[in-house]
Design a protein around this motif. Structure first.
Motif, mmCIF file in Angstrom:
data_model
loop_
_atom_site.group_PDB
_atom_site.id
_atom_site.type_symbol
_atom_site.label_atom_id
_atom_site.label_comp_id
_atom_site.label_asym_id
_atom_site.label_seq_id
_atom_site.Cartn_x
_atom_site.Cartn_y
_atom_site.Cartn_z
ATOM 1 N N SER A 187 -8.459 4.154 5.777
ATOM 2 C CA SER A 187 -8.623 2.811 5.850
ATOM 3 C C SER A 187 -10.170 2.491 5.702
ATOM 4 C CB SER A 187 -8.139 2.171 7.183
ATOM 5 O OG SER A 187 -8.290 0.868 7.237
ATOM 6 N N CYS A 217 -10.979 2.941 2.004
ATOM 7 C CA CYS A 217 -10.159 2.007 1.085
ATOM 8 C C CYS A 217 -10.973 0.736 1.161
ATOM 9 C CB CYS A 217 -8.749 2.100 1.392
ATOM 10 S SG CYS A 217 -7.799 3.227 1.243
ATOM 11 N N GLU A 218 -11.692 0.496 2.336
ATOM 12 C CA GLU A 218 -12.318 -0.830 2.443
ATOM 13 C C GLU A 218 -13.624 -0.660 1.703
ATOM 14 O OE1 GLU A 218 -14.404 -3.339 5.984
ATOM 15 O OE2 GLU A 218 -12.659 -2.250 6.685
ATOM 16 N N LEU A 273 -14.018 0.951 -0.848
ATOM 17 C CA LEU A 273 -13.658 1.075 -2.077
ATOM 18 C C LEU A 273 -13.255 -0.025 -2.891
ATOM 19 C CD1 LEU A 273 -11.006 3.990 -2.447
ATOM 20 C CD2 LEU A 273 -13.150 3.926 -3.663
ATOM 21 N N ASN A 274 -12.719 -0.924 -1.837
ATOM 22 C CA ASN A 274 -12.281 -2.452 -2.381
ATOM 23 C C ASN A 274 -13.639 -3.158 -2.603
ATOM 24 O OD1 ASN A 274 -11.556 -5.368 -1.231
ATOM 25 N ND2 ASN A 274 -10.116 -4.530 -2.599
ATOM 26 N N TYR A 286 -15.285 -2.053 -5.857
ATOM 27 C CA TYR A 286 -14.217 -2.483 -6.933
ATOM 28 C C TYR A 286 -14.755 -3.754 -7.206
ATOM 29 C CZ TYR A 286 -10.397 -4.557 -9.324
ATOM 30 O OH TYR A 286 -9.724 -5.403 -10.337
ATOM 31 N N GLU A 287 -14.952 -4.692 -6.071
ATOM 32 C CA GLU A 287 -14.984 -6.140 -6.227
ATOM 33 C C GLU A 287 -16.374 -6.388 -7.083
ATOM 34 O OE1 GLU A 287 -14.957 -10.312 -3.481
ATOM 35 O OE2 GLU A 287 -15.556 -8.473 -2.444
ATOM 36 N N ASN A 306 -16.220 -5.089 -10.787
ATOM 37 C CA ASN A 306 -15.328 -5.621 -11.595
ATOM 38 C C ASN A 306 -15.862 -7.092 -11.841
ATOM 39 O OD1 ASN A 306 -12.815 -5.482 -12.814
ATOM 40 N ND2 ASN A 306 -12.076 -7.113 -11.626
ATOM 41 N N ASN A 327 -11.256 4.832 -7.425
ATOM 42 C CA ASN A 327 -11.105 3.275 -7.829
ATOM 43 C C ASN A 327 -10.369 3.480 -9.224
ATOM 44 O OD1 ASN A 327 -11.518 1.263 -6.095
ATOM 45 N ND2 ASN A 327 -13.893 1.322 -6.336
ATOM 46 N N ILE A 341 -6.878 3.809 -8.548
ATOM 47 C CA ILE A 341 -6.321 2.409 -8.070
ATOM 48 C C ILE A 341 -6.206 1.491 -9.328
ATOM 49 C CG2 ILE A 341 -6.497 0.495 -6.478
ATOM 50 C CD1 ILE A 341 -7.900 2.552 -4.585
#
Length: 98
Positions: free
Chosen positions: A14, A17-18, A20-21, A24-25, A28, A82, A85
């Protein structure tokens, strides 16, 4: 018998993943959703991205002399995760639009 610490791998997953997010943000935003745009032109672009990261990971793990020193094995693994995903997201969007 060796005693192992109680490691909560679900919590570790978890937490990763946090992170990674967050990566990604930021990427991106900076790259302007370039993965999705390129994928629209070249549907198998994930294969190129995964191969690029695989090649980088292989080089790093073999301990070759590096000119780029700000990308670690962990960074490469995070990028690889990433990309996978991102491909899942684009596939889901494509399937929902059918």
């Amino acid at each position: 018998m060796e005693r192992r610490r109680n490691i909560n791998k679900v919590k570790m997953h978890s937490d990763i993943c946090e992170v990674l997010n967050g990566i990604y943000e930021k990427k991106n935003h900076d790259y302007g959703d370039s993965f999705a745009k390129l994928r629209n032109e070249l549907p198998n672009t994930i294969l190129v991205r995964v191969y690029d990261k695989y090649s980088r990971l292989k080089t790093l793990m073999q301990g070759a002399d590096q000119k780029v020193t700000d990308e670690s094995i962990d960074d490469t693994l995070m990028d690889l995760a990433n990309y996978c995903i991102m491909e899942l997201i684009e596939r889901k969007i494509a399937n929902e639009n059918k």
